[in-house]
Design a protein around this motif. Structure first.
Motif, mmCIF file in Angstrom:
data_model
loop_
_atom_site.group_PDB
_atom_site.id
_atom_site.type_symbol
_atom_site.label_atom_id
_atom_site.label_comp_id
_atom_site.label_asym_id
_atom_site.label_seq_id
_atom_site.Cartn_x
_atom_site.Cartn_y
_atom_site.Cartn_z
ATOM 1 N N ASP A 115 0.856 -1.195 0.000
ATOM 2 C CA ASP A 115 0.000 0.000 0.000
ATOM 3 C C ASP A 115 0.890 1.244 0.000
ATOM 4 O OD1 ASP A 115 -2.287 1.575 0.130
ATOM 5 O OD2 ASP A 115 -2.431 1.460 2.318
ATOM 6 N N THR A 116 1.995 1.151 -0.722
ATOM 7 C CA THR A 116 3.055 2.163 -0.670
ATOM 8 C C THR A 116 3.543 2.476 -2.084
ATOM 9 O OG1 THR A 116 3.789 1.240 1.461
ATOM 10 C CG2 THR A 116 5.331 2.688 0.324
ATOM 11 N N GLU A 117 3.796 3.763 -2.355
ATOM 12 C CA GLU A 117 4.473 4.194 -3.586
ATOM 13 C C GLU A 117 3.801 3.679 -4.868
ATOM 14 O OE1 GLU A 117 6.763 6.372 -3.787
ATOM 15 O OE2 GLU A 117 7.675 6.490 -1.780
ATOM 16 N N TYR A 118 2.491 3.923 -4.986
ATOM 17 C CA TYR A 118 1.743 3.464 -6.160
ATOM 18 C C TYR A 118 2.244 4.090 -7.466
ATOM 19 C CZ TYR A 118 -1.795 1.374 -3.090
ATOM 20 O OH TYR A 118 -2.443 0.609 -2.163
ATOM 21 N N ASP A 119 2.790 5.293 -7.406
ATOM 22 C CA ASP A 119 3.223 5.996 -8.619
ATOM 23 C C ASP A 119 4.656 5.681 -9.026
ATOM 24 O OD1 ASP A 119 0.744 7.255 -8.824
ATOM 25 O OD2 ASP A 119 1.363 8.885 -7.480
ATOM 26 N N TRP A 120 5.325 4.815 -8.299
ATOM 27 C CA TRP A 120 6.702 4.427 -8.590
ATOM 28 C C TRP A 120 6.654 3.051 -9.247
ATOM 29 C CZ3 TRP A 120 10.630 3.303 -4.069
ATOM 30 C CH2 TRP A 120 11.891 3.006 -4.613
ATOM 31 N N TRP A 122 8.749 1.109 -10.847
ATOM 32 C CA TRP A 122 9.791 0.137 -10.517
ATOM 33 C C TRP A 122 9.430 -0.579 -9.225
ATOM 34 C CZ3 TRP A 122 12.980 -0.808 -6.416
ATOM 35 C CH2 TRP A 122 14.094 -1.642 -6.626
ATOM 36 N N TYR A 123 8.923 0.160 -8.258
ATOM 37 C CA TYR A 123 8.558 -0.419 -6.967
ATOM 38 C C TYR A 123 7.336 -1.333 -7.112
ATOM 39 C CZ TYR A 123 7.050 -0.777 -2.095
ATOM 40 O OH TYR A 123 6.665 -1.252 -0.875
ATOM 41 N N THR A 124 6.313 -0.879 -7.820
ATOM 42 C CA THR A 124 5.102 -1.696 -7.956
ATOM 43 C C THR A 124 5.400 -2.980 -8.728
ATOM 44 O OG1 THR A 124 4.345 -0.553 -9.967
ATOM 45 C CG2 THR A 124 3.623 0.342 -7.846
ATOM 46 N N ASP A 125 6.346 -2.920 -9.686
ATOM 47 C CA ASP A 125 6.756 -4.133 -10.392
ATOM 48 C C ASP A 125 7.493 -5.080 -9.447
ATOM 49 O OD1 ASP A 125 5.668 -3.250 -12.762
ATOM 50 O OD2 ASP A 125 7.562 -2.562 -13.616
ATOM 51 N N MET A 126 8.258 -4.526 -8.522
ATOM 52 C CA MET A 126 8.977 -5.349 -7.557
ATOM 53 C C MET A 126 8.007 -6.028 -6.596
ATOM 54 S SD MET A 126 12.048 -4.385 -4.879
ATOM 55 C CE MET A 126 11.070 -3.192 -3.959
ATOM 56 N N VAL A 127 7.055 -5.264 -6.079
ATOM 57 C CA VAL A 127 6.075 -5.847 -5.162
ATOM 58 C C VAL A 127 5.240 -6.899 -5.894
ATOM 59 C CG1 VAL A 127 4.109 -5.399 -3.655
ATOM 60 C CG2 VAL A 127 5.997 -3.756 -3.761
ATOM 61 N N GLY A 128 4.766 -6.531 -7.081
ATOM 62 C CA GLY A 128 4.033 -7.483 -7.908
ATOM 63 C C GLY A 128 2.534 -7.374 -7.800
ATOM 64 N N HIS A 129 2.017 -7.313 -6.586
ATOM 65 C CA HIS A 129 0.575 -7.203 -6.359
ATOM 66 C C HIS A 129 0.338 -6.055 -5.380
ATOM 67 C CE1 HIS A 129 -0.005 -11.112 -8.332
ATOM 68 N NE2 HIS A 129 1.001 -11.551 -7.601
ATOM 69 N N GLY A 218 18.510 -8.160 -8.008
ATOM 70 C CA GLY A 218 18.429 -8.493 -6.589
ATOM 71 C C GLY A 218 17.276 -9.442 -6.308
ATOM 72 N N ARG A 219 16.738 -9.382 -5.077
ATOM 73 C CA ARG A 219 15.710 -10.311 -4.637
ATOM 74 C C ARG A 219 14.611 -9.567 -3.877
ATOM 75 N NH1 ARG A 219 20.630 -11.953 -3.995
ATOM 76 N NH2 ARG A 219 20.754 -10.963 -1.954
ATOM 77 N N ALA A 220 13.365 -10.032 -4.020
ATOM 78 C CA ALA A 220 12.238 -9.402 -3.333
ATOM 79 C C ALA A 220 11.326 -10.472 -2.741
ATOM 80 C CB ALA A 220 11.454 -8.510 -4.292
ATOM 81 N N PHE A 221 10.911 -10.251 -1.495
ATOM 82 C CA PHE A 221 9.991 -11.153 -0.789
ATOM 83 C C PHE A 221 8.901 -10.308 -0.155
ATOM 84 C CE2 PHE A 221 8.550 -12.813 3.294
ATOM 85 C CZ PHE A 221 8.148 -14.102 2.971
ATOM 86 N N TYR A 222 7.667 -10.769 -0.240
ATOM 87 C CA TYR A 222 6.548 -10.031 0.361
ATOM 88 C C TYR A 222 5.610 -11.002 1.064
ATOM 89 C CZ TYR A 222 2.116 -7.590 0.878
ATOM 90 O OH TYR A 222 0.960 -7.056 1.399
ATOM 91 N N THR A 223 5.080 -10.565 2.220
ATOM 92 C CA THR A 223 4.009 -11.289 2.886
ATOM 93 C C THR A 223 2.900 -10.323 3.262
ATOM 94 O OG1 THR A 223 3.393 -12.758 4.714
ATOM 95 C CG2 THR A 223 5.111 -11.119 5.175
ATOM 96 N N ASN A 224 1.659 -10.720 2.988
ATOM 97 C CA ASN A 224 0.486 -9.923 3.347
ATOM 98 C C ASN A 224 0.188 -10.012 4.850
ATOM 99 O OD1 ASN A 224 -3.081 -10.388 2.674
ATOM 100 N ND2 ASN A 224 -2.049 -8.638 3.512
ATOM 101 N N LEU A 225 0.692 -11.032 5.502
ATOM 102 C CA LEU A 225 0.414 -11.218 6.928
ATOM 103 C C LEU A 225 1.094 -10.116 7.746
ATOM 104 C CD1 LEU A 225 0.919 -15.085 7.151
ATOM 105 C CD2 LEU A 225 -1.152 -13.798 6.542
ATOM 106 N N GLY A 226 0.526 -9.819 8.921
ATOM 107 C CA GLY A 226 1.172 -8.855 9.799
ATOM 108 C C GLY A 226 0.307 -7.688 10.228
ATOM 109 N N HIS A 227 -1.011 -7.783 10.010
ATOM 110 C CA HIS A 227 -1.891 -6.689 10.441
ATOM 111 C C HIS A 227 -2.209 -6.763 11.928
ATOM 112 C CE1 HIS A 227 -5.124 -3.699 10.298
ATOM 113 N NE2 HIS A 227 -5.803 -4.530 11.074
#
Length: 253
Positions: A115-120, A122-129, A218-227
Motif C-alpha cells: 500500500d506504498t508508492e503506487y506511482d513508482w 519500478w517499486y510496484t513491479d517489484m512488489v508485484g501485487h 536483486g531479490r524481493a519477498f513479500y508477505t500480506n500477513l502482519g496486520h
C-alpha cells in the motif's frame, strides 16, 4: 599485572569486533508512513529486534526513511519495509533503493508495504501485487504452496489464521514469481464496499498471500500477513518472516 590486564582487554575488544563482523547480514527496517499507521508496527519493531538477536544479524530501525542515500544503503544487505504506507521516498531516495537492489541486495515487504508508492512503477513491479481493498479482519485457512521455502518447513499444508487479507489490484499469477502462501477464499467473507470502484470481488481459486522473486539484479519477498499486532508474537509467523528475510539477504533456500 598491567601487561596482563592490557592483554586481556585487547583480547576482549578483538572478540567483540569479530562478533560484530561475524554477524550473518545487516538489515535496515523502515516503518515510515504517509497514510494509515498500523498498530502492529509497534509490536513489529521489538519482535524484529529480538529476531535479529536470535538469528545473529544486525537490524537498524528508521522510524522515518529519509534520508536514504547510496552510501547509507551500501552498509546493508536487505531493506525491510514494514507497514509503510503512501509516498515515503523522495525521487533521489527511490533512485538509491533501485541501485541498492540492482547491486544484488534484497527487499522484504510486510503487509502494508503493498500500500506504498503506487506511482513508482519500478517499486510496484517489484512488489508485484498492489493493495486494492480488504474485508474485516477474520479467520481463514492459509495454504502452503512451497513447503520447502525457508520458514515454512514446519507449517502444515493448511493453517488456521486470523489476519487482514488484502485483495490486490491484480491478483493473477505473474511470470517469474514464486508463491509460497495463499488463502482459501471459501473459508472467509471477502465482502467489502468502500464506494466507487472500491468493491471487493475476490481472486477466486488462487489468492496470493506471500511470494518471492528475483528482481532487477536483486531479490524481493513479500508477505500480506502482519496486520494483527499479536501475530508478531506468533512463532509460526516469525519463522515465515525470517525465512523471507534470510532468503532476500543471502539468496539461499
Amino acid at each position: 599485572m598491567q601487561k596482563l590486564l592490557l592483554t586481556f582487554l585487547c583480547t576482549c575488544v578483538s572478540a567483540l569486533v569479530f562478533h560484530l563482523n561475524a554477524q550473518q547480514f545487516k538489515a535496515l527496517m523502515v516503518v515510515q508512513t504517509a497514510g494509515w499507521q498500523h498498530e502492529s508496527t509497534f509490536d513489529a519493531i521489538p519482535a524484529l529486534q529480538k529476531l535479529a538477536k536470535l538469528h545473529d544479524f544486525t537490524l537498524d530501525v528508521k522510524q522515518r526513511a529519509m534520508p536514504l542515500t547510496d552510501q547509507q544503503l551500501a552498509r546493508y544487505d536487505v531493506l525491510l519495509m514494514v507497514n509503510t504506507t503512501g509516498d515515503v521516498f523522495t525521487d533521489a531516495e527511490q533512485g538509491a533503493v533501485e541501485r541498492f537492489i540492482q547491486s544484488g541486495k534484497g527487499w522484504v515487504g510486510v503487509h502494508a508495504a503493498s500500500d506504498t508508492e503506487y506511482d513508482w512503477k519500478w517499486y510496484t513491479d517489484m512488489v508485484g501485487h498492489m493493495f486494492h481493498i480488504h474485508p474485516v479482519v477474520q479467520t481463514a485457512m492459509l495454504e502452503v504452496q512451497e513447503p520447502d521455502f525457508p520458514g515454512l518447513t514446519a507449517w502444515p499444508k493448511r493453517m488456521l489464521w486470523t489476519d487482514e487479507y488484502y485483495e490486490y489490484k491484480d491478483g493473477s499469477k505473474k511470470p517469474g514469481f514464486n508463491y509460497v502462501l495463499t488463502v482459501d477464499e471459501s473459508t472467509y467473507d471477502i465482502t467489502a464496499n468502500w464506494g466507487g470502484d472500491r468493491i471487493a470481488k475476490g481472486h477466486g481459486d488462487f489468492h496470493p498471500i506471500a511470494w518471492y522473486h528475483n528482481y532487477d539484479g536483486g531479490r524481493a519477498f513479500y508477505t500480506n500477513l502482519g496486520h494483527v499486532p499479536a501475530v508478531f508474537g506468533e512463532p509460526a509467523f516469525l519463522q515465515h518472516l525470517y525465512g523471507g528475510i534470510w532468503w532476500a539477504a543471502k539468496g539461499k533456500k
